[in-house]
Scaffold this motif. Structure first.
Motif, PDB file in Angstrom:
ATOM      1  N   ALA A 107     -22.075  23.517  11.510  1.00 52.32           N
ATOM      2  CA  ALA A 107     -21.948  24.775  10.770  1.00 52.32           C
ATOM      3  C   ALA A 107     -21.848  24.463   9.279  1.00 52.32           C
ATOM      4  N   GLU A 108     -22.261  25.415   8.488  1.00 49.61           N
ATOM      5  CA  GLU A 108     -22.218  25.248   7.033  1.00 49.61           C
ATOM      6  C   GLU A 108     -21.199  26.221   6.449  1.00 49.61           C
ATOM      7  N   TYR A 109     -20.356  25.729   5.559  1.00 49.72           N
ATOM      8  CA  TYR A 109     -19.486  26.621   4.793  1.00 49.72           C
ATOM      9  C   TYR A 109     -20.367  27.094   3.647  1.00 49.72           C
ATOM     10  N   ASP A 110     -20.942  28.254   3.838  1.00 53.30           N
ATOM     11  CA  ASP A 110     -22.065  28.714   3.028  1.00 53.30           C
ATOM     12  C   ASP A 110     -21.680  29.782   2.015  1.00 53.30           C
ATOM     13  N   HIS A 111     -22.269  29.674   0.835  1.00 55.42           N
ATOM     14  CA  HIS A 111     -22.164  30.739  -0.161  1.00 55.42           C
ATOM     15  C   HIS A 111     -23.145  31.834   0.243  1.00 55.42           C
ATOM     16  N   LEU A 112     -22.663  33.043   0.480  1.00 62.12           N
ATOM     17  CA  LEU A 112     -23.561  34.141   0.815  1.00 62.12           C
ATOM     18  C   LEU A 112     -24.584  34.309  -0.312  1.00 62.12           C
ATOM     19  N   ILE A 113     -24.107  34.459  -1.537  1.00 62.33           N
ATOM     20  CA  ILE A 113     -24.985  34.413  -2.711  1.00 62.33           C
ATOM     21  C   ILE A 113     -24.899  32.962  -3.181  1.00 62.33           C
ATOM     22  N   SER A 114     -25.973  32.229  -2.983  1.00 61.79           N
ATOM     23  CA  SER A 114     -25.945  30.792  -3.265  1.00 61.79           C
ATOM     24  C   SER A 114     -25.617  30.509  -4.728  1.00 61.79           C
ATOM     25  N   LEU A 115     -25.143  29.311  -4.985  1.00 60.90           N
ATOM     26  CA  LEU A 115     -24.861  28.911  -6.355  1.00 60.90           C
ATOM     27  C   LEU A 115     -26.115  28.967  -7.205  1.00 60.90           C
TER      28      LEU A 115
END
Length: 170
Positions: free
Chosen positions: A92-100
């Motif tokens: 799983a990725e701890y993901d930025h919904l709006i990417s950096l």
């Protein structure tokens, strides 16, 4: 759209939504965030006027604003509990919904979620998701001036699986 604190010299572990309070949605089998828990948050350091000196600059932007794995590792475990995620953390990725690379806030809990692996993912093979190429195509379009930063951010928050077609980039 929510505005976070932006890049910090020293990040601290952010409080996450209560355990079990967030629920994944699925679109065409792809996991999507819970919009109540993860509505997205933008960085005040990235605006349409300063793209050339932030996300579109040569030499990169994201590595200089990304929180350390010491901070994000702890947040990932807490956020997994928020979403009731019980799978293998390495898949799983701890993901930025709006990417950096689209001006998302680096460490605002409203912009981060544990993104499960895509359908058909082979367990133990690491992070794999179809959202990453969408983010890259949106970043390219923003930096070329094909779409505005705000339009790209709104499209990915609304539904990353349709963001490219919504903006006529598919």
């Amino acid at each position: 759209m929510a505005v976070g604190a932006g890049p910090q010299e020293h990040y601290t572990v952010q409080q996450q939504p209560a355990a079990g309070s967030c629920h994944y949605r699925y679109m065409k089998g792809e996991p999507l965030e819970d919009p109540t828990c993860t509505p997205g948050a933008i960085s005040p350091a990235v605006t349409q006027a300063d793209l050339a000196s932030t996300i579109c600059r040569k030499g990169g932007y994201t590595s200089g604003v990304r929180p350390s794995t010491y901070v994000t590792g702890k947040e990932k475990k807490l956020n997994a509990a928020s979403y009731g995620f019980t799978g293998r953390m390495g898949d799983a990725e701890y993901d930025h919904l709006i990417s950096l690379q689209l001006g998302g806030d680096p460490n605002d809990y409203r912009n981060l979620w544990v993104e499960p692996a895509d359908p058909g993912h082979k367990k133990g093979s690491g992070v794999n998701n179809a959202k990453d190429p969408v983010e890259t195509k949106l970043h390219t379009a923003v930096c070329k001036g094909t779409v505005t930063l705000a339009a790209a951010q709104q499209a990915i928050v609304t539904d990353w699986t349709t963001a490219l077609s919504t903006l006529h980039l598919a």
